[in-house]
Design an enzyme around this catalytic site. Structure first.
Site, short mmCIF file in Angstrom:
data_model
loop_
_atom_site.label_atom_id
_atom_site.label_comp_id
_atom_site.label_asym_id
_atom_site.label_seq_id
_atom_site.Cartn_x
_atom_site.Cartn_y
_atom_site.Cartn_z
N ARG A 46 -5.96 0.59 -10.55
CA ARG A 46 -5.98 1.27 -8.85
C ARG A 46 -5.47 -0.57 -8.96
O ARG A 46 -4.72 -0.10 -8.48
CB ARG A 46 -6.60 2.00 -8.13
CG ARG A 46 -6.67 2.05 -7.00
CD ARG A 46 -7.14 2.66 -6.62
NE ARG A 46 -8.84 2.33 -6.73
CZ ARG A 46 -9.39 1.84 -6.05
NH1 ARG A 46 -8.78 1.03 -4.91
NH2 ARG A 46 -10.34 1.52 -6.47
N TYR A 98 16.66 11.86 5.29
CA TYR A 98 15.53 13.05 4.52
C TYR A 98 15.08 13.74 4.74
O TYR A 98 13.77 13.02 6.07
CB TYR A 98 15.16 11.79 3.30
CG TYR A 98 14.16 13.23 2.11
CD1 TYR A 98 15.11 14.49 1.81
CD2 TYR A 98 12.70 12.47 1.75
CE1 TYR A 98 14.13 14.86 1.10
CE2 TYR A 98 11.99 13.28 0.93
CZ TYR A 98 12.80 14.63 0.47
OH TYR A 98 11.76 15.04 -0.88
N ASP A 170 16.04 2.68 3.54
CA ASP A 170 15.47 3.59 2.43
C ASP A 170 16.97 3.54 2.00
O ASP A 170 18.73 3.23 1.97
CB ASP A 170 15.46 4.90 2.56
CG ASP A 170 15.53 5.39 1.34
OD1 ASP A 170 15.98 5.50 0.60
OD2 ASP A 170 14.90 6.51 2.02
N LYS A 195 14.88 8.88 -8.50
CA LYS A 195 16.05 8.78 -8.44
C LYS A 195 16.74 8.35 -8.69
O LYS A 195 16.90 7.67 -10.32
CB LYS A 195 17.03 9.04 -6.55
CG LYS A 195 16.47 9.28 -5.82
CD LYS A 195 15.82 10.93 -5.82
CE LYS A 195 14.52 11.89 -4.93
NZ LYS A 195 14.04 11.85 -4.67
#
Length: 379
Positions: A46, A98, A170, A195
């Site tokens: 982790r 978004y 972003d 993306k």
């Protein structure tokens, strides 16, 4: 080195055990200590994983940042960045962001005492006017999703510095191949790696790249404490995808220009939103700020019934959520990606029910054009 060279090599060394040129998928949850208190740099997956670490170094190099952090989704990357502000703080946000970002801010973080103001950040005077004494962050999308509005990042970064704000961009739509926010003075850049960075529609992830040590320390702490990490296999998929980012983005851009030109001339299309068109209100800014225009296009067919009829007719263009894959993806943002934004707010911003968003892929452009022609012929 050059962008393509960094995309292929940055953060990656041949495997020390076998000499494998590709970074292995280190599918492990833990690591054996050499002795009590002595590790080989890895203790728990982790916290750190060699495959994820290679990707984080790679993306930091491509964005020109100091540290990279990869997360299980773009939304978890955004959530981590928002831990840089606290209860009572105010954030100014691009006014057509978004839908998932809007949902996180309005339906989750507001409940923890954060305040948000949405403004047209292409208007820096209006942006500055929206600032309050408790404003701590300027959160930008450029181009915005799906209205393709641009913010002057150099001017925005100066504004942020003037008021001691954390500036965040972003950069998902343009990727570091076409736009480098950090080079223009922005503090933090983030992506949905799902993306363009991955580019093959087979992984969900996100990343944050920082420039300031205090931001890196906090984001790294949150990444480990919350644990929304990118898996080793997803990290490997994105590493593989990034190796061809420059080639894919060139094709997205070339195909996008052709498709936008076609749509802009079609009598059944009311308007086309694409920074590469001379008719775009910020075309000159796009030419100055970006090295290409990309493959994201929005266009208006007037109303929902017309948009539905068109979307139900296209075949090659896949009607699906997401964007940035090698295949052309098309969607109706109002009922899909941005359904969480109230209709009245969408209408106020010119986001009509007839708006269609197109992520132009890497197919032969003539095939994409023929599919669009067939769809438009039926409306």
């Amino acid at each position: 080195m050059g962008f393509a060279t960094d995309a292929i090599h940055a953060g990656q060394e041949p495997d020390p055990t076998t000499g494998a040129i590709m970074t292995p998928i280190y599918q492990t949850s833990t690591y054996v200590l050499e002795e009590l208190g002595k590790t080989k740099g890895f203790d728990y997956a982790r916290t750190i994983n060699p495959t994820r670490l290679a990707l984080e170094k790679n993306l930091a190099a491509l964005e020109g940042g100091e540290k990279g952090f990869c997360f299980a989704s773009g939304m978890s990357a955004i959530a981590a960045v928002m831990t840089l502000v606290k209860q009572g703080d105010h954030v100014v946000v691009s006014n057509m962001t978004y839908g998932g970002t809007f949902r996180l801010f309005e339906q989750v973080l507001k409940g923890y005492g954060l305040e948000f103001t949405y403004v047209d950040t292409s208007d820096l005077a209006a942006t500055e006017k929206a600032l309050r004494p408790k404003t701590r962050m300027l959160y930008l999308e450029t181009p915005t999703n799906p209205l393709m509005g641009l913010t002057d990042l150099e001017a925005a970064s100066r504004l942020a510095k003037k008021h001691s704000l954390i500036s965040v961009v972003d950069n998902t739509f343009m990727s570091p191949y076409f736009q480098k926010p950090l080079a223009l003075g922005i503090d933090i850049v983030l992506h949905s790696t799902t993306k363009f960075l991955n580019g093959h529609s087979d992984s969900v992830g996100g990343c944050v790249v920082t420039t300031r040590p205090e931001h890196a320390e906090r984001i790294g702490f949150v990444q480990n404490a919350v644990g929304a990490i990118l898996s080793p296999f997803d990290s490997w998929l994105v590493l593989r995808g990034v190796k061809t980012l420059h080639l894919r983005m060139q094709c997205h851009d070339a195909n996008g220009r052709r498709v936008a030109d076609f749509l802009s001339r079609h009598p059944k299309v009311k308007r086309v939103l694409y920074p590469g068109l001379p008719t775009h209100p910020q075309h000159e800014l796009a030419k100055r700020q970006c090295t290409g225009f990309g493959g994201m296009i929005s266009f208006d067919l007037g109303d929902y019934p017309t948009a539905k009829k068109f979307l139900d007719r296209v075949k090659l263009c896949a009607l699906a959520e997401s964007l940035g894959g090698v295949e052309t993806l098309i969607c109706h943002p109002g009922s899909m990606t941005h359904a969480s934004i109230p209709e009245a707010e969408r209408n106020r911003l010119g986001f009509t029910s007839g708006l269609v968003r197109l992520s132009v892929g890497n197919e032969d452009v003539e095939d994409i054009l023929e599919d669009l022609k067939a769809g438009l012929a039926g409306i």
